[in-house]
Design a protein around this motif. Structure first.
Motif, PDB file in Angstrom:
ATOM      1  N   PHE A 164      -2.760  -1.699 -14.822  1.00  0.00           N
ATOM      2  CA  PHE A 164      -2.478  -3.063 -15.245  1.00  0.00           C
ATOM      3  C   PHE A 164      -1.134  -3.604 -14.747  1.00  0.00           C
ATOM      4  O   PHE A 164      -0.956  -4.828 -14.705  1.00  0.00           O
ATOM      5  CB  PHE A 164      -2.516  -3.149 -16.785  1.00  0.00           C
ATOM      6  N   ILE A 165      -0.216  -2.737 -14.398  1.00  0.00           N
ATOM      7  CA  ILE A 165       1.121  -3.202 -14.017  1.00  0.00           C
ATOM      8  C   ILE A 165       1.455  -2.884 -12.563  1.00  0.00           C
ATOM      9  O   ILE A 165       1.821  -3.778 -11.788  1.00  0.00           O
ATOM     10  CB  ILE A 165       2.195  -2.577 -14.949  1.00  0.00           C
ATOM     11  N   ILE A 166       1.318  -1.615 -12.196  1.00  0.00           N
ATOM     12  CA  ILE A 166       1.817  -1.175 -10.888  1.00  0.00           C
ATOM     13  C   ILE A 166       0.918  -1.602  -9.743  1.00  0.00           C
ATOM     14  O   ILE A 166       1.349  -2.286  -8.808  1.00  0.00           O
ATOM     15  CB  ILE A 166       2.010   0.359 -10.892  1.00  0.00           C
ATOM     16  N   LEU A 167      -0.358  -1.192  -9.778  1.00  0.00           N
ATOM     17  CA  LEU A 167      -1.249  -1.451  -8.645  1.00  0.00           C
ATOM     18  C   LEU A 167      -1.476  -2.939  -8.353  1.00  0.00           C
ATOM     19  O   LEU A 167      -1.496  -3.333  -7.180  1.00  0.00           O
ATOM     20  CB  LEU A 167      -2.580  -0.735  -8.846  1.00  0.00           C
ATOM     21  N   PRO A 168      -1.670  -3.807  -9.371  1.00  0.00           N
ATOM     22  CA  PRO A 168      -1.848  -5.230  -9.041  1.00  0.00           C
ATOM     23  C   PRO A 168      -0.691  -5.819  -8.239  1.00  0.00           C
ATOM     24  O   PRO A 168      -0.902  -6.659  -7.366  1.00  0.00           O
ATOM     25  CB  PRO A 168      -1.956  -5.890 -10.433  1.00  0.00           C
ATOM     26  N   GLN A 169       0.538  -5.388  -8.559  1.00  0.00           N
ATOM     27  CA  GLN A 169       1.686  -5.886  -7.806  1.00  0.00           C
ATOM     28  C   GLN A 169       1.818  -5.178  -6.457  1.00  0.00           C
ATOM     29  O   GLN A 169       2.145  -5.801  -5.445  1.00  0.00           O
ATOM     30  CB  GLN A 169       2.968  -5.682  -8.619  1.00  0.00           C
ATOM     31  N   ALA A 170       1.545  -3.877  -6.458  1.00  0.00           N
ATOM     32  CA  ALA A 170       1.702  -3.113  -5.219  1.00  0.00           C
ATOM     33  C   ALA A 170       0.679  -3.530  -4.171  1.00  0.00           C
ATOM     34  O   ALA A 170       0.998  -3.577  -2.981  1.00  0.00           O
ATOM     35  CB  ALA A 170       1.576  -1.619  -5.522  1.00  0.00           C
ATOM     36  N   ILE A 171      -0.549  -3.847  -4.601  1.00  0.00           N
ATOM     37  CA  ILE A 171      -1.601  -4.218  -3.649  1.00  0.00           C
ATOM     38  C   ILE A 171      -1.193  -5.436  -2.845  1.00  0.00           C
ATOM     39  O   ILE A 171      -1.442  -5.516  -1.633  1.00  0.00           O
ATOM     40  CB  ILE A 171      -2.934  -4.472  -4.389  1.00  0.00           C
ATOM     41  N   ARG A 172      -0.571  -6.416  -3.491  1.00  0.00           N
ATOM     42  CA  ARG A 172      -0.133  -7.624  -2.781  1.00  0.00           C
ATOM     43  C   ARG A 172       0.838  -7.271  -1.661  1.00  0.00           C
ATOM     44  O   ARG A 172       0.783  -7.853  -0.574  1.00  0.00           O
ATOM     45  CB  ARG A 172       0.527  -8.608  -3.758  1.00  0.00           C
ATOM     46  N   ARG A 173       1.719  -6.338  -1.930  1.00  0.00           N
ATOM     47  CA  ARG A 173       2.709  -5.949  -0.923  1.00  0.00           C
ATOM     48  C   ARG A 173       2.122  -5.031   0.137  1.00  0.00           C
ATOM     49  O   ARG A 173       2.652  -4.921   1.242  1.00  0.00           O
ATOM     50  CB  ARG A 173       3.892  -5.277  -1.618  1.00  0.00           C
ATOM     51  N   MET A 174       1.029  -4.352  -0.224  1.00  0.00           N
ATOM     52  CA  MET A 174       0.424  -3.406   0.720  1.00  0.00           C
ATOM     53  C   MET A 174      -0.646  -4.035   1.599  1.00  0.00           C
ATOM     54  O   MET A 174      -1.152  -3.385   2.509  1.00  0.00           O
ATOM     55  CB  MET A 174      -0.196  -2.232  -0.047  1.00  0.00           C
ATOM     56  N   LEU A 175      -1.020  -5.280   1.338  1.00  0.00           N
ATOM     57  CA  LEU A 175      -2.103  -5.900   2.106  1.00  0.00           C
ATOM     58  C   LEU A 175      -1.856  -5.900   3.618  1.00  0.00           C
ATOM     59  O   LEU A 175      -2.762  -5.568   4.387  1.00  0.00           O
ATOM     60  CB  LEU A 175      -2.348  -7.326   1.611  1.00  0.00           C
ATOM     61  N   PRO A 176      -0.658  -6.284   4.095  1.00  0.00           N
ATOM     62  CA  PRO A 176      -0.455  -6.257   5.552  1.00  0.00           C
ATOM     63  C   PRO A 176      -0.649  -4.875   6.166  1.00  0.00           C
ATOM     64  O   PRO A 176      -1.403  -4.742   7.143  1.00  0.00           O
ATOM     65  CB  PRO A 176       0.989  -6.770   5.717  1.00  0.00           C
ATOM     66  N   PRO A 177       0.008  -3.809   5.634  1.00  0.00           N
ATOM     67  CA  PRO A 177      -0.242  -2.493   6.242  1.00  0.00           C
ATOM     68  C   PRO A 177      -1.673  -2.002   6.048  1.00  0.00           C
ATOM     69  O   PRO A 177      -2.220  -1.314   6.915  1.00  0.00           O
ATOM     70  CB  PRO A 177       0.760  -1.568   5.543  1.00  0.00           C
ATOM     71  N   LEU A 178      -2.312  -2.342   4.921  1.00  0.00           N
ATOM     72  CA  LEU A 178      -3.706  -1.948   4.725  1.00  0.00           C
ATOM     73  C   LEU A 178      -4.606  -2.656   5.724  1.00  0.00           C
ATOM     74  O   LEU A 178      -5.564  -2.074   6.251  1.00  0.00           O
ATOM     75  CB  LEU A 178      -4.156  -2.263   3.294  1.00  0.00           C
ATOM     76  N   GLY A 179      -4.299  -3.919   5.997  1.00  0.00           N
ATOM     77  CA  GLY A 179      -5.057  -4.645   7.017  1.00  0.00           C
ATOM     78  C   GLY A 179      -4.876  -4.036   8.389  1.00  0.00           C
ATOM     79  O   GLY A 179      -5.831  -3.937   9.187  1.00  0.00           O
ATOM     80  N   ASN A 180      -3.650  -3.609   8.681  1.00  0.00           N
ATOM     81  CA  ASN A 180      -3.398  -2.944   9.959  1.00  0.00           C
ATOM     82  C   ASN A 180      -4.206  -1.651  10.075  1.00  0.00           C
ATOM     83  O   ASN A 180      -4.718  -1.314  11.148  1.00  0.00           O
ATOM     84  CB  ASN A 180      -1.906  -2.636  10.113  1.00  0.00           C
ATOM     85  N   GLN A 181      -4.311  -0.921   8.973  1.00  0.00           N
ATOM     86  CA  GLN A 181      -5.083   0.322   9.002  1.00  0.00           C
ATOM     87  C   GLN A 181      -6.570   0.058   9.198  1.00  0.00           C
ATOM     88  O   GLN A 181      -7.268   0.853   9.841  1.00  0.00           O
ATOM     89  CB  GLN A 181      -4.861   1.105   7.708  1.00  0.00           C
ATOM     90  N   LEU A 182      -7.067  -1.047   8.659  1.00  0.00           N
ATOM     91  CA  LEU A 182      -8.475  -1.386   8.876  1.00  0.00           C
ATOM     92  C   LEU A 182      -8.723  -1.705  10.345  1.00  0.00           C
ATOM     93  O   LEU A 182      -9.723  -1.262  10.927  1.00  0.00           O
ATOM     94  CB  LEU A 182      -8.866  -2.575   7.997  1.00  0.00           C
ATOM     95  N   VAL A 183      -7.821  -2.456  10.952  1.00  0.00           N
ATOM     96  CA  VAL A 183      -7.932  -2.738  12.383  1.00  0.00           C
ATOM     97  C   VAL A 183      -7.847  -1.448  13.186  1.00  0.00           C
ATOM     98  O   VAL A 183      -8.613  -1.228  14.140  1.00  0.00           O
ATOM     99  CB  VAL A 183      -6.835  -3.731  12.819  1.00  0.00           C
TER     100      VAL A 183
END
Length: 248
Positions: A164-183
């Protein structure tokens, strides 16, 4: 927009180059000829395998990466040692070597039968999970500790704070590197063609053997990956804008 325009210019340059000069055999992949339409259909049919192996592998690697990252964030020295050992060992093995080992070695070591698809998924997921673990670790550590302490003071358990606290905020910050990993995963999926997966690259290789026109066929293959990755990149950027708007 600049990148999209550059991609269009590259595509047009390839088409124009293919339509000129007597040494080009653009007819083998031209939609204006029967042979070209058949060959294009054969190549595009590999898109399903490329997407299937890539998306399945990225989902598995994210789950594994999260569970590998969590021990690295704990105060337990054995958990941190496991995290560091896993990341360093897996990152040190080339993806192609891991694909060969999983497909040819795992049946011998574990006495199990594994097909081409799942061998590719397992190898790519393992290879990518080490990078996902580092992304998750950095993203979780970027969350302000005061919010974590506030959750603890409210009586939330570790997994409740994570959810409820950590992952919702962390996911927003991790989207660019996660997108890079998908590519990255979409591109690395082409390596699975060496063990027989009928993806985009494998089908292009088979056409080259039958048509003897590698330049034209691989040019179309480049465009296929280019269009696919541009679409995925736009999707990731849309998600980033959406999460940014929700935060505001």
């Amino acid at each position: 927009m600049k990148f999209r325009n550059a991609a269009v210019l590259v595509a047009l340059a390839l088409v124009l180059a293919g339509c000129s000069g007597g040494q080009w055999g653009w007819y083998v992949v031209s939609p204006g000829t029967e042979t070209g339409r058949v060959n294009l259909g054969f190549m595009i049919a590999g898109l399903q395998e490329t997407l299937s192996v890539s998306l399945t592998a990225i989902v598995i690697s994210m789950v594994v990466g999260l569970f590998v990252a969590l021990p690295g964030l704990s105060e337990n020295k054995y958990g941190r040692a496991f995290n560091r050992t896993y990341v360093e060992v897996v990152r040190s093995v080339p993806s192609l070597v891991l694909i060969f080992w999983v497909y040819y070695g795992l049946p011998v070591v574990a006495s199990i039968s594994i097909d081409v698809f799942w061998a590719g998924v397992l190898a790519l997921a393992l290879s990518d999970s080490a990078f996902q673990a580092e992304i998750f670790r950095a993203g979780i550590q970027s969350v302000d500790k005061g919010q974590v302490e506030a959750g603890r003071s409210l009586g939330l358990s570790y997994f409740q704070r994570l959810r409820f606290i950590i992952l919702p905020q962390a996911i927003r910050r991790m989207l660019p590197p996660l997108g890079n990993q998908l590519v990255y995963m979409l591109k690395m999926s082409s390596l699975v063609s060496v063990i027989g997966l009928q993806d985009l690259t494998r089908r292009a290789n088979e056409l080259v053997v039958t048509e003897y026109r590698p330049l034209e066929i691989y040019s179309v293959l480049v465009l296929e990956y280019l269009v696919l990755i541009l679409i995925v990149s736009q999707g990731v950027r849309w998600l980033e804008r959406r999460y940014k708007a929700e935060r505001i």
